[in-house]
Enzyme design. Sequence first.
Site, PDB file in Angstrom:
ATOM      1  N   ARG A   1      -9.104   0.449   3.860  1.00 50.54           N
ATOM      2  CA  ARG A   1      -8.106   1.223   3.566  1.00 50.54           C
ATOM      3  C   ARG A   1      -6.865   0.616   3.157  1.00 50.54           C
ATOM      4  NH1 ARG A   1      -6.770   6.447   6.636  1.00 50.54           N
ATOM      5  NH2 ARG A   1      -5.655   6.513   5.046  1.00 50.54           N
TER       6      ARG A   1
ATOM      7  N   CYS B   1      -5.430   8.615   8.852  1.00 52.91           N
ATOM      8  CA  CYS B   1      -5.681   8.138  10.014  1.00 52.91           C
ATOM      9  C   CYS B   1      -5.174   8.671  11.306  1.00 52.91           C
ATOM     10  CB  CYS B   1      -4.872   6.539  10.414  1.00 52.91           C
ATOM     11  SG  CYS B   1      -5.714   5.245   9.527  1.00 52.91           S
TER      12      CYS B   1
ATOM     13  N   ARG C   1       0.505  14.879  12.158  1.00 59.06           N
ATOM     14  CA  ARG C   1       1.323  14.171  11.084  1.00 59.06           C
ATOM     15  C   ARG C   1       1.331  15.882  10.516  1.00 59.06           C
ATOM     16  NH1 ARG C   1      -1.863   9.212   8.985  1.00 59.06           N
ATOM     17  NH2 ARG C   1       0.382   8.652   8.315  1.00 59.06           N
TER      18      ARG C   1
ATOM     19  N   LYS D   1       0.766  -1.037  -0.144  1.00 60.65           N
ATOM     20  CA  LYS D   1      -0.043   0.163  -0.099  1.00 60.65           C
ATOM     21  C   LYS D   1       0.835   1.265   0.053  1.00 60.65           C
ATOM     22  CE  LYS D   1      -2.570   2.660   3.810  1.00 60.65           C
ATOM     23  NZ  LYS D   1      -1.100   3.189   4.382  1.00 60.65           N
ATOM     24  N   ASN D   2       1.582   1.287   0.913  1.00 63.17           N
ATOM     25  CA  ASN D   2       2.683   2.651   1.152  1.00 63.17           C
ATOM     26  C   ASN D   2       3.360   2.739  -0.230  1.00 63.17           C
ATOM     27  OD1 ASN D   2       1.173   3.073   3.251  1.00 63.17           O
ATOM     28  ND2 ASN D   2       2.566   2.373   4.815  1.00 63.17           N
TER      29      ASN D   2
ATOM     30  N   ASP E   1       3.904   0.302  12.156  1.00 59.66           N
ATOM     31  CA  ASP E   1       2.759  -0.170  11.349  1.00 59.66           C
ATOM     32  C   ASP E   1       2.394  -1.802  11.890  1.00 59.66           C
ATOM     33  OD1 ASP E   1       2.354   2.255  10.351  1.00 59.66           O
ATOM     34  OD2 ASP E   1       2.994   1.687   8.302  1.00 59.66           O
TER      35      ASP E   1
END
Length: 418
Positions: free
Chosen positions: A399, A117, A122, A22-23, A307
Amino acid sequence: MDKFLIDGNTSLTGEIEICGAKNSAVAILPATLLVNGTITLENVPNISDISKICDILKVLGAKVEWTAKNTVVIDSRNITTVHAPLDSTREFRASYYFLGALLSRFHEAEIGLPGGCKIGQRPIDQHIKGFEALGGTVEVANKVYAKADKLEGTSVYFDVISVGATINVMLASVLAEGVTTLSNVAKEPHVVDVANFLNKCGANIIGAGTEEIKITGVDKLEGNYTYSIVPDQIEAGTFMCAAVATRGDILIKNCIPEHMLPLTTKLIDIGATVEEKGDSIRVYMEKDKSIQPTNVTTAPYPGFPTDLQPQLGVCLALADGKSVITENIWQSRFQYTVELNKMGADITDRGTSALFNGVPQLKGAQIEASDLRAGAALIIAALAADGQTELSNIHFVDRGYEGVEEKFRKLGANIQRV
Ligand code: EPU
């Protein structure tokens, strides 16, 4: 709002395939905006953040066509606007990559202030620091607008190690005039993957994955390439933790064992057996063996990934003794421990660290996911618990995990979306 109903006392066994990261994908799709041509991306995870990125690319004028479940073809030759839709770019974090990509190719970019999230503050100050060093100006309100007459190679030393800032400033400097040197950079596998993709299209980036990245600007990036996204380290790690917490036996295929080393080491410490074979990892935990406690500190790669902290946290909640997890990346990543305590865990959140006083068994409860990885961890907890669990807020899980319930079902889970 969808919920999961999950039956407990399930020992997960079988094999699953890991998707593309994903990232990595959330950066490489926007990065196709740098390319004056067509790019075929394979191993793209089918998750909601990626659908949002594809919709934004289309609004900007790119042609986006899915030719298979995990293959998307993107043609960015005729981009018509540099103003990304404000509402949809506010809905997730990785929308900040549209800034770097559009600024790089068109010298102008606008997005909504990125959301994502709620796992702590952030800021994007390091992204902005890099864009400004390259010659850009950046205005931030409830949207972010960046502009540059010209982008020129420079040196950037990041004040904090940031995955997003490293990738974003790399994107912005690929077409800049001269050489850019980035120091104190993130070394995550997805940083390397984005650099590999850009290099395949004609960029000149060396050092991704090391302490310093050097980018020599090129005039343009060409298309007609096919690139396959690296396997998802975090999805693989989620199933590794699931094997341990449910005392199961899972063969995880299409992963890169080297990327898993920080987790593999911890799982062996706590009593699991981990066998690496080529691009697969088998993790099993004997049913009558107790999970041993351990201490974990999260850190940028190659440290223990934040994560995977909640997923390992579920294993430690079930350990025979006390463990401490220290979270160094995000301020609010222990929200899942409140939910685990509702299931009978004994965890004390002390801000940057949490004390896990292991219990022999969790029990089903009504709980909710506070973010993506918390959601994944709570699925694991529910499968290991006694009785049924109702998990709400599962849109967070969608997500980042493709077909999450199908994958768990394949391993023997009884998990229903209602
Ligand atoms: N930071 C700053 N200023 C910045 C950027 C970051 O102070 O300009 C700080 C952050 O507050 C944080 C630390 O630096 O304390 C690291 O943040 P980073 O920028 O590395 O995080 P990110 O790029 O926003 C990505 C992943 C996260 C993952 C982190 C750390 C994406 C889209 N997100 O976030 O993934 O936790 O790196 O590895 O790539 C997830 O997948 O669940 C997730 C949250």
